[in-house]
Design a protein around this motif. Structure first.
Motif, PDB file in Angstrom:
ATOM      1  N   ALA A 207       0.824  -1.206   0.000  1.00  0.00           N
ATOM      2  CA  ALA A 207       0.000   0.000   0.000  1.00  0.00           C
ATOM      3  C   ALA A 207       0.860   1.258   0.000  1.00  0.00           C
ATOM      4  CB  ALA A 207      -0.928  -0.005   1.203  1.00  0.00           C
ATOM      5  N   GLN A 208       0.435   2.225  -0.816  1.00  0.00           N
ATOM      6  CA  GLN A 208       1.053   3.555  -0.843  1.00  0.00           C
ATOM      7  C   GLN A 208      -0.045   4.540  -0.441  1.00  0.00           C
ATOM      8  OE1 GLN A 208       4.463   4.061  -2.036  1.00  0.00           O
ATOM      9  NE2 GLN A 208       4.493   1.847  -1.755  1.00  0.00           N
ATOM     10  N   SER A 209      -0.175   4.772   0.852  1.00  0.00           N
ATOM     11  CA  SER A 209      -1.328   5.497   1.375  1.00  0.00           C
ATOM     12  C   SER A 209      -1.428   6.910   0.818  1.00  0.00           C
ATOM     13  CB  SER A 209      -1.271   5.545   2.903  1.00  0.00           C
ATOM     14  OG  SER A 209      -0.061   6.154   3.339  1.00  0.00           O
ATOM     15  N   SER A 210      -0.297   7.573   0.588  1.00  0.00           N
ATOM     16  CA  SER A 210      -0.349   8.950   0.100  1.00  0.00           C
ATOM     17  C   SER A 210      -0.842   9.032  -1.340  1.00  0.00           C
ATOM     18  CB  SER A 210       1.035   9.603   0.200  1.00  0.00           C
ATOM     19  OG  SER A 210       1.970   8.919  -0.607  1.00  0.00           O
TER      20      SER A 210
ATOM     21  N   GLY B 189      -2.956   6.486  -2.623  1.00  0.00           N
ATOM     22  CA  GLY B 189      -4.235   5.804  -2.710  1.00  0.00           C
ATOM     23  C   GLY B 189      -4.191   4.583  -3.609  1.00  0.00           C
TER      24      GLY B 189
ATOM     25  N   SER C 126      -1.937   0.486  -4.371  1.00  0.00           N
ATOM     26  CA  SER C 126      -0.974  -0.526  -3.950  1.00  0.00           C
ATOM     27  C   SER C 126      -0.194  -1.001  -5.166  1.00  0.00           C
ATOM     28  CB  SER C 126      -1.685  -1.722  -3.296  1.00  0.00           C
ATOM     29  OG  SER C 126      -2.355  -1.316  -2.125  1.00  0.00           O
TER      30      SER C 126
ATOM     31  N   ASP D 177      -7.614   3.011  -4.801  1.00  0.00           N
ATOM     32  CA  ASP D 177      -8.726   3.499  -3.987  1.00  0.00           C
ATOM     33  C   ASP D 177      -9.634   4.359  -4.854  1.00  0.00           C
ATOM     34  OD1 ASP D 177     -10.442   4.752  -2.220  1.00  0.00           O
ATOM     35  OD2 ASP D 177      -8.903   5.160  -0.717  1.00  0.00           O
TER      36      ASP D 177
ATOM     37  N   SER E 255      -9.499   8.112  -4.469  1.00  0.00           N
ATOM     38  CA  SER E 255      -8.199   8.777  -4.528  1.00  0.00           C
ATOM     39  C   SER E 255      -8.077   9.686  -5.740  1.00  0.00           C
ATOM     40  CB  SER E 255      -7.083   7.717  -4.589  1.00  0.00           C
ATOM     41  OG  SER E 255      -7.152   7.010  -5.825  1.00  0.00           O
TER      42      SER E 255
ATOM     43  N   GLU F 192      -1.490  11.840   4.084  1.00  0.00           N
ATOM     44  CA  GLU F 192      -0.483  10.964   4.722  1.00  0.00           C
ATOM     45  C   GLU F 192      -0.923   9.505   4.617  1.00  0.00           C
ATOM     46  OE1 GLU F 192       2.363  11.630   5.925  1.00  0.00           O
ATOM     47  OE2 GLU F 192       2.342  13.822   5.919  1.00  0.00           O
TER      48      GLU F 192
END
Length: 505
Positions: free
Chosen positions: A407-410, A412, A414, A441, A444, A505
């Motif tokens: 996951a790359q949350s910033s 949105g 993976s 996401d 996103s 973040e």
């Protein structure tokens, strides 16, 4: 039944319109005695002067120019079909279709319009009218049918030049410089809609410089509301002096008929193409060998630019002029010979207008620094050659549940590193880097910019990425700099650059 219903509706509409006219038109009024003794006023219509600059009638103009307008009938080669240019917005295709092929295997035919530009029988029309032609017949305003031959045509602008066989003396019209045309100017169209020779319609110029009216990067269209329909293709649009200000080329039509949104190739564009065809028999354009995309505010910000002007280099053709000049993928071309580039279309048109063999100076932005390179232009290959050289879009990979992404949350999304099968599918080298997107996401910023699971991230922040950690590092650097992260994406939408918000973040 349809006609009967339409006529009833028309009658109802006319009756309602008549009541509206009586209520709102400025008529002179005299006394009339109504039932009950009330006094009304007698209605005496008075003549109404046209707006300043408007003619009382277009009859003199049309009588003068109509002899120069011809109908064009094209018998196409067996097996051919009426051509429809690709890449048109929905609703445009219908205007490009001629008559369908006749049953029993007869060769298809198409109808269009055109106009004489000299007394010797030189005719201008649209490329799509005569494409695939085996035999061309023009009909003059006095009813003569004459065979014609193709002098040359240009698919990129949809302009073609014909010449009648046997010569003769014909009434003709001349091109005007459409640069003086303003929105609101009167325009008169004469042509052959649905095979109805010599049909004249009038309207105004609705807009100028339309760039979204067709697939050509070399034409900024005039939009007119003079009714034009199938068969008007290639016919002239006149100003009130009888000069040609445009060549009718397309309409927007959900129904196939005119809805008052027509598009004409401006006279200055058409005339440049015509003169080159008459001189050389064909049209040549300069070419530097890059694919480019436009900038938006996010892309400009991610590149450190103050505004979204310039053209972003998406790829460089190996052994092409740009490669020889040292242009790189990801460069932004800012100016050409000292004149600023407004957008990717501006660059395409200016390079195309330059002479083959000419050297041009390009100011480019690379990794935040500006530099100047010089490229020697070559002749632009044909659309067929360029299309054949395009890399086919990769198929969508099947993402197995056993291969979850990081996951790359910033961002949105993976990602996971590329497998050898992924590299083969995307036609990448055996040691090429990249990250396969396994999920996105839906809420996103990446999703709003059409990044999808199955796409590949090739670069982030101008550098190749091989691991999820490298992508996260690039996202952190962009966030620290207060700008979106520039990604190079490969997938079903082709290879392109996208700027993604990383503030979360």
């Amino acid at each position: 039944m349809i006609e009967r219903v339409s006529l009833k509706f028309l009658r109802r509409t006319l009756i309602a319109s008549g009541a509206t006219v009586a209520l709102f038109t400025g008529f002179a009024v005299g006394p009339v005695l109504l039932s009950g003794g009330a006094i009304a006023q007698e209605i005496n219509p008075t003549s109404v002067a046209p707006p300043s600059g408007a003619p009382m009638s277009f009859a003199d103009l049309i009588e003068r120019v109509r002899p120069a307008v011809v109908s064009i009938s094209v018998r196409q080669r067996p097996g051919a079909s009426a051509p429809t240019p690709e890449g048109l917005p929905p609703g445009f295709e219908e205007f490009f279709r001629g008559r369908p092929g006749q049953p029993g295997g007869a060769a298809p035919t198409s109808l269009g319009s055109g106009f004489f530009i000299d007394q010797n029988g030189t005719i201008v029309t649209n490329h799509h009218v005569i494409e695939g032609a085996e035999e061309i017949t023009i009909r003059t305003s006095d009813g003569r049918d004459i065979r014609a031959d193709i002098v040359g045509s240009d698919q990129a602008t949809d302009v073609a030049v014909l010449r009648v066989r046997g010569g003769g003396r014909f009434q003709y019209v001349t091109f005007d410089d459409a640069s003086h045309v303003r929105v609101g100017d009167w325009v008169v169209a004469v042509g052959n809609p649905f095979g109805l020779d010599g049909t004249a319609t009038a309207g105004i110029v609705s807009a100028i410089g339309r760039r979204d009216a067709g697939s050509s990067a070399y034409v900024d269209y005039l939009q007119i509301d003079a009714p034009i329909n199938r068969g008007n293709s290639g016919g002239p649009a006149f100003d009130l002096r009888g000069n040609v200000i445009g060549v009718n080329s397309a309409i927007f039509s959900p129904t196939g008929g005119s809805v008052g949104i027509g598009f004409a190739i401006p006279a200055n564009t058409a005339n440049q193409v015509v003169q080159q065809i008459l001189r050389d028999g064909r049209v040549t354009r300069g070419w530097i060998g890059v694919s480019i995309q436009g900038l938006d505010e996010d892309l400009a910000q991610s590149l450190g630019l103050d505004d979204a002007r310039g053209a972003l280099v998406g790829s460089v053709v190996a052994d092409g002029p740009a490669a020889a000049a040292g242009l790189h993928q990801g460069d932004v071309i800012l100016s050409l010979d000292g004149r600023r580039i407004e957008d990717n279309r501006d660059l395409t048109q200016r390079i195309g207008a330059a002479s083959v063999g000419q050297s041009v100076r390009l100011e480019v932005l690379r990794n935040g620094a500006r530099r100047t390179v010089t490229a020697r232009l070559r002749e632009r290959p044909s659309d067929e050659v360029l299309a054949a050289s395009d890399r086919p879009e990769p198929t969508t990979p099947q993402i197995a549940p056993s291969q979850p992404g990081v996951a790359q949350s910033s961002l949105g999304l993976s990602v996971r590193p590329l497998s050898q099968a992924d590299r083969t599918r995307f036609e990448l080298g055996a040691n090429a880097g990249g990250l396969l997107i396994t999920s996105v996401d839906a809420s996103s910023d990446a999703a709003t910019k059409f990044i999808q699971a199955g796409d590949v991230i090739l670069q982030a922040g101008g550098r190749a990425v091989r691991t999820p950690q490298e992508l996260a590092t690039a996202a952190d650097a962009a966030r620290t700099a207060g700008r979106p992260l520039l990604l190079q994406i490969d997938g079903r939408g082709g290879r392109r650059f996208v700027a993604v918000d990383v503030s979360a973040e």
